[in-house]
Structures are given as C-alpha cells and as structure tokens.
Design a protein around this motif. Structure first.
Motif, PDB file in Angstrom:
ATOM      1  N   GLY A 201       0.782  -1.222   0.000  1.00  0.00           N
ATOM      2  CA  GLY A 201       0.000   0.000   0.000  1.00  0.00           C
ATOM      3  C   GLY A 201       0.816   1.276   0.000  1.00  0.00           C
ATOM      4  N   PRO A 202       0.129   2.402   0.217  1.00  0.00           N
ATOM      5  CA  PRO A 202       0.792   3.708   0.206  1.00  0.00           C
ATOM      6  C   PRO A 202       1.650   3.911   1.441  1.00  0.00           C
ATOM      7  N   THR A 203       2.524   4.893   1.363  1.00  0.00           N
ATOM      8  CA  THR A 203       3.430   5.221   2.459  1.00  0.00           C
ATOM      9  C   THR A 203       3.138   6.624   2.982  1.00  0.00           C
ATOM     10  N   HIS A 204       3.570   6.864   4.220  1.00  0.00           N
ATOM     11  CA  HIS A 204       3.465   8.224   4.755  1.00  0.00           C
ATOM     12  C   HIS A 204       4.659   9.044   4.259  1.00  0.00           C
ATOM     13  N   VAL A 205       4.694  10.307   4.589  1.00  0.00           N
ATOM     14  CA  VAL A 205       5.820  11.171   4.217  1.00  0.00           C
ATOM     15  C   VAL A 205       7.002  10.841   5.122  1.00  0.00           C
ATOM     16  N   PHE A 206       8.157  10.532   4.514  1.00  0.00           N
ATOM     17  CA  PHE A 206       9.338  10.149   5.287  1.00  0.00           C
ATOM     18  C   PHE A 206      10.267  11.332   5.575  1.00  0.00           C
ATOM     19  N   GLY A 207      10.532  12.147   4.559  1.00  0.00           N
ATOM     20  CA  GLY A 207      11.378  13.308   4.769  1.00  0.00           C
ATOM     21  C   GLY A 207      12.843  13.098   4.448  1.00  0.00           C
ATOM     22  N   SER A 208      13.336  11.860   4.546  1.00  0.00           N
ATOM     23  CA  SER A 208      14.750  11.612   4.259  1.00  0.00           C
ATOM     24  C   SER A 208      14.971  10.127   4.019  1.00  0.00           C
ATOM     25  N   GLY A 209      16.092   9.827   3.372  1.00  0.00           N
ATOM     26  CA  GLY A 209      16.460   8.435   3.177  1.00  0.00           C
ATOM     27  C   GLY A 209      16.698   7.723   4.492  1.00  0.00           C
ATOM     28  N   ARG A 210      17.262   8.428   5.466  1.00  0.00           N
ATOM     29  CA  ARG A 210      17.505   7.818   6.769  1.00  0.00           C
ATOM     30  C   ARG A 210      16.198   7.426   7.445  1.00  0.00           C
ATOM     31  N   ALA A 211      15.178   8.280   7.340  1.00  0.00           N
ATOM     32  CA  ALA A 211      13.882   7.974   7.957  1.00  0.00           C
ATOM     33  C   ALA A 211      13.242   6.758   7.284  1.00  0.00           C
ATOM     34  N   HIS A 215      12.285   3.177   8.974  1.00  0.00           N
ATOM     35  CA  HIS A 215      10.948   2.601   8.824  1.00  0.00           C
ATOM     36  C   HIS A 215      11.051   1.130   8.417  1.00  0.00           C
ATOM     37  N   LEU A 216      11.903   0.833   7.458  1.00  0.00           N
ATOM     38  CA  LEU A 216      12.097  -0.557   7.051  1.00  0.00           C
ATOM     39  C   LEU A 216      12.605  -1.408   8.215  1.00  0.00           C
ATOM     40  N   ARG A 217      13.542  -0.854   9.004  1.00  0.00           N
ATOM     41  CA  ARG A 217      14.069  -1.601  10.145  1.00  0.00           C
ATOM     42  C   ARG A 217      12.963  -1.920  11.146  1.00  0.00           C
ATOM     43  N   GLN A 218      12.104  -0.943  11.408  1.00  0.00           N
ATOM     44  CA  GLN A 218      11.003  -1.177  12.338  1.00  0.00           C
ATOM     45  C   GLN A 218      10.076  -2.284  11.832  1.00  0.00           C
ATOM     46  N   LEU A 219       9.808  -2.280  10.516  1.00  0.00           N
ATOM     47  CA  LEU A 219       8.931  -3.310   9.954  1.00  0.00           C
ATOM     48  C   LEU A 219       9.559  -4.697  10.082  1.00  0.00           C
ATOM     49  N   THR A 220      10.822  -4.825   9.699  1.00  0.00           N
ATOM     50  CA  THR A 220      11.448  -6.144   9.739  1.00  0.00           C
ATOM     51  C   THR A 220      11.664  -6.608  11.172  1.00  0.00           C
ATOM     52  N   ASP A 221      11.871  -5.682  12.104  1.00  0.00           N
ATOM     53  CA  ASP A 221      12.060  -6.062  13.507  1.00  0.00           C
ATOM     54  C   ASP A 221      10.798  -6.677  14.121  1.00  0.00           C
ATOM     55  N   THR A 222       9.642  -6.411  13.504  1.00  0.00           N
ATOM     56  CA  THR A 222       8.416  -7.035  14.020  1.00  0.00           C
ATOM     57  C   THR A 222       8.407  -8.539  13.771  1.00  0.00           C
ATOM     58  N   GLY A 223       9.198  -8.989  12.794  1.00  0.00           N
ATOM     59  CA  GLY A 223       9.203 -10.400  12.437  1.00  0.00           C
ATOM     60  C   GLY A 223       8.075 -10.817  11.519  1.00  0.00           C
ATOM     61  N   VAL A 224       7.239  -9.877  11.095  1.00  0.00           N
ATOM     62  CA  VAL A 224       6.130 -10.225  10.205  1.00  0.00           C
ATOM     63  C   VAL A 224       6.614 -10.416   8.772  1.00  0.00           C
ATOM     64  N   PRO A 225       7.199  -9.416   8.127  1.00  0.00           N
ATOM     65  CA  PRO A 225       7.755  -9.688   6.789  1.00  0.00           C
ATOM     66  C   PRO A 225       9.022 -10.509   6.907  1.00  0.00           C
ATOM     67  N   LEU A 226       9.300 -11.309   5.889  1.00  0.00           N
ATOM     68  CA  LEU A 226      10.524 -12.111   5.902  1.00  0.00           C
ATOM     69  C   LEU A 226      11.758 -11.228   5.898  1.00  0.00           C
ATOM     70  N   ASP A 227      11.695 -10.154   5.103  1.00  0.00           N
ATOM     71  CA  ASP A 227      12.856  -9.293   4.917  1.00  0.00           C
ATOM     72  C   ASP A 227      12.394  -8.001   4.258  1.00  0.00           C
ATOM     73  N   GLU A 228      13.343  -7.115   3.961  1.00  0.00           N
ATOM     74  CA  GLU A 228      13.000  -5.833   3.346  1.00  0.00           C
ATOM     75  C   GLU A 228      12.417  -5.995   1.948  1.00  0.00           C
ATOM     76  N   GLY A 229      12.703  -7.128   1.301  1.00  0.00           N
ATOM     77  CA  GLY A 229      12.145  -7.360  -0.030  1.00  0.00           C
ATOM     78  C   GLY A 229      10.637  -7.475  -0.023  1.00  0.00           C
ATOM     79  N   MET A 230      10.044  -7.706   1.148  1.00  0.00           N
ATOM     80  CA  MET A 230       8.590  -7.797   1.245  1.00  0.00           C
ATOM     81  C   MET A 230       7.945  -6.449   1.557  1.00  0.00           C
ATOM     82  N   ALA A 231       8.687  -5.373   1.395  1.00  0.00           N
ATOM     83  CA  ALA A 231       8.096  -4.037   1.529  1.00  0.00           C
ATOM     84  C   ALA A 231       7.350  -3.731   0.233  1.00  0.00           C
ATOM     85  N   TYR A 232       6.122  -4.240   0.152  1.00  0.00           N
ATOM     86  CA  TYR A 232       5.358  -4.146  -1.087  1.00  0.00           C
ATOM     87  C   TYR A 232       4.615  -2.815  -1.180  1.00  0.00           C
TER      88      TYR A 232
END
Length: 379
Positions: A201-211, A215-232
């Motif tokens: 789905g859509p994303t919120h406003v990030f503001g920078s590459g670091r942000a 965000h990707l780190r927070q998602l993968t740390d949940t253990g729900v997606p297998l890896d960053e490649g599942m950031a669909y």
C-alpha cells in the motif's frame, strides 16, 4: 545529459526500465499452466535469463507462482527504444513458452479459474508457509517501473511528492477485471488481491532516506515480513538498482500503454525530485486517504470518477488524467515525449483500459476460454 526547458530550467533525462509479470496459459484451452520452470530452462538455453545477461536488465525470470514469468528491459532514456525492448522481451517469453504448449498473457489476473502452484524456491516456499492462503492464492501480474535516481534522499524526496498521484497510474493501467472465472466488478482486481499482504500500500511522508531506512528496520524487527524485499509499497527505492521503483500498475495488455505508464512515472519522479530540491512541501495526505484513492482507481479505472490528487475529492477521470499530464508536462522533455503521452491518453479514452477491452472481447467471444486465447494473441 541535460537540456533546457522553455523556462530555462534543466531537464533531467532519467533512464527508465520496465518489469512485466506475464501469465502462462494453455495454447488450446487458455487455462493457466504450471510450466514456468520448463519455460525458464528453455529461455536459459536461448541465453535469455538473468544469469546470461551481460548488462543490467533484459531477461526472462521466475515469479512467485509456476503459472507466471517476469520479463525486464534494460534501462532506456528513449521511450521509443523502451517500447521496442518491451516487445522484444515479450517475444522472447512467448518463444520460450511455445516450447511448452503455452502462450503468454498480459493480464493482471487470470480470467479462468486457477489453483496456483508456488515456484520451487526456498524464499517463496517460506512465504507460502508463513502467509498461507495469502501467498498460495496470489497469482497477479504487475508492471513495475524503475526510474533512475541519484541518491537515497532524492528517491525519498521524490516518493514523498508523487505518492498522491500513483492511483492515477493504476487507473490508466487497470487490466484485471476477472478473478477465478468471475467478473470481479473492478477494473483492477489485482489491486484488491494485493491488499492481503501486510506491507502493501501507500506510504506516509518520510522526509529523508535515513527515515525510510529506519521505517524498514522497524517493519522487519516485528518479524512479520521475511525481509526488506517484502516491503510491497506502492513505490519504493530499489534494493538492487539506483532507482525508484513504482509498483502500482497492472501489467498492460497493449505495450504502448506500458510505455505511457513508464513515461508518466519518469516524469513524476523528475517533477517530485525537482520539488524536493526547491523545498516544495509534499502533500500531507494520510495513508488512509491514499488507500481510498487507490481503491477508487482499482474499482473504476478511467470509466468513472477518481479522487483528485490535489483536493482528494471525486473528479471525472479524464480531468484527473489531464491534470497529471499538466503537472508533469515540463518534465516530459525529450522531443516527442509529450506528444507520445498525449496520443496515449487519447487512445486510452477512445479505446478503454485493458479491463474494458477484456470485457468487450468476452462479450464478442461469449466464452472466457476463447476470450483468453484472443487476449494472449493480442499480448
């Protein structure tokens, strides 16, 4: 390479490449066939897989299910060359499929019923085990557009400013009206099927590459997606290439429509990057509003109202598409690009989306299997 626009500002000639996911259907019945492994062996023998490629782009490769393959083009600056490459790699996929008695079909979903079979790959198997029916029933085909960027910050600066326009690209490309042998009532049912993934789905406003990285780190740390490649996400910085990957479009029946989507995607990225450099603030529209805009685009395509990307209120589709073209017109810099886009828009509204053509062909043929074979030959 830069030239000056009429206003004296530099025009960016970014490269653009296209990935297309294509269905494999029986040449006599139109039913989906689980033959991707065989098709890829043939393609490899012909030197047409990623393992055989000397340069970035230009290959036939696997996807999640055995009833589909993916093609990708080399990055191009010239839209005419991009159209040639899309056709060339569709033909290479078709030739390899022919060895298995199948045809390739450019449709966002299969019109005929199917029981997908996962491609023999460790990661795909893990996805199916973790996500159950969401993965095992997932047989959809998209058109992913890669637009070159110069840095992570530029990619996110552009993404933050184009996200409100992405539903318009879905509407233009809508080409998946059928699901399991039934008319779904949507122009793009693929867009509905994808919402079952937790990271779609859509994303919120990030503001920078670091942000974005955080965000990707927070998602993968949940253990729900297998890896960053599942950031669909609807759009995301590519993990493999220096590009912003725009993922919302259905695979297009007509290659010219794929070029139209790619041209508008490139112009959006250039416009968004220019706004980012000039400090133009992005629209703060919520993810919830953008989900509604995407639903509206998937439901109606260009046959009804879309949500205006500026006001977020209903507006006639042709007016919204015209506003997109006006928004990016100065970024359609190379000679002929604006003419190509305007001709593509006229063709779209006179002939209809891929979904409209699928329904029209079904009405003419009277049976889905016959319609599928005709659509495959149009592909």
């Amino acid at each position: 390479m830069n030239e000056l626009s009429e206003t004296g500002t530099p025009l960016e000639f970014r490269t653009v490449g296209v990935e297309e996911e294509l269905l494999l259907v029986d040449a006599e019945t139109g039913a989906p066939r689980s033959v991707a492994s065989h098709v890829l062996r043939v393609a490899h023998q012909r030197g047409d897989t990623e393992a055989d490629a000397d340069d970035v782009g230009g290959s036939v490769g696997p996807e999640l299910q055995e009833q589909q393959v993916e093609t990708d083009t080399p990055p191009e600056e010239d839209l005419g060359l991009l159209e040639i490459e899309i056709g060339r790699w569709r033909e290479k996929a078709r030739a390899a499929a022919a060895e298995t008695g199948t045809l390739v079909l450019a449709s966002g979903t299969t019109p005929l019923p199917v029981r997908p079979r996962t491609f023999d790959d460790e990661r795909y198997s893990e996805m199916t085990e973790r996500f159950g029916l969401t993965a095992s029933e997932q047989l959809t085909c998209g058109c992913h557009v890669h637009v070159s960027v110069t840095s992570d910050d530029e990619a996110i600066g552009a993404l933050d400013r184009i996200r409100v326009w992405l539903p318009v690209l879905l509407a233009i490309s809508a080409n998946s009206p059928f699901w399991q042998g039934t008319d779904s009532g949507y122009e793009s049912y693929r867009s509905q099927a994808l919402t079952r993934w937790p990271t779609n789905g859509p994303t919120h406003v990030f503001g920078s590459g670091r942000a974005y990285t955080e965000h990707l780190r927070q998602l993968t740390d949940t253990g729900v997606p297998l890896d960053e490649g599942m950031a669909y996400f609807d759009a995301r910085p590519s993990r493999r290439y220096p590009t912003l990957e725009i993922r919302v479009a259905d695979v297009c029946l007509d290659p010219r429509d794929a070029v139209l989507v790619a041209a508008l995607a490139r112009a959006l990225v250039s416009t968004g990057a220019s706004e980012w450099r000039r400090g133009v603030e992005p629209d703060p529209a919520s993810v919830a509003v953008l989900r509604l805009a995407m639903w509206q685009a998937g439901k109606h395509g260009t046959s009804g109202d879309l949500l205006d990307p500026v006001t977020h209120r209903p507006r006639a589709a042709h007016e919204v598409v015209d506003s997109l073209v006006a928004h990016v017109a100065t970024a359609l810099g190379p000679p002929g690009d604006l003419d190509r886009v305007e001709e593509g828009v006229r063709r779209l509204f006179s002939r209809g989306t891929g979904a409209a053509r699928q329904r029209k062909i079904l009405a003419e043929e009277g049976r889905l299997d016959r319609a599928v074979l005709r659509l495959a030959h149009l592909t």
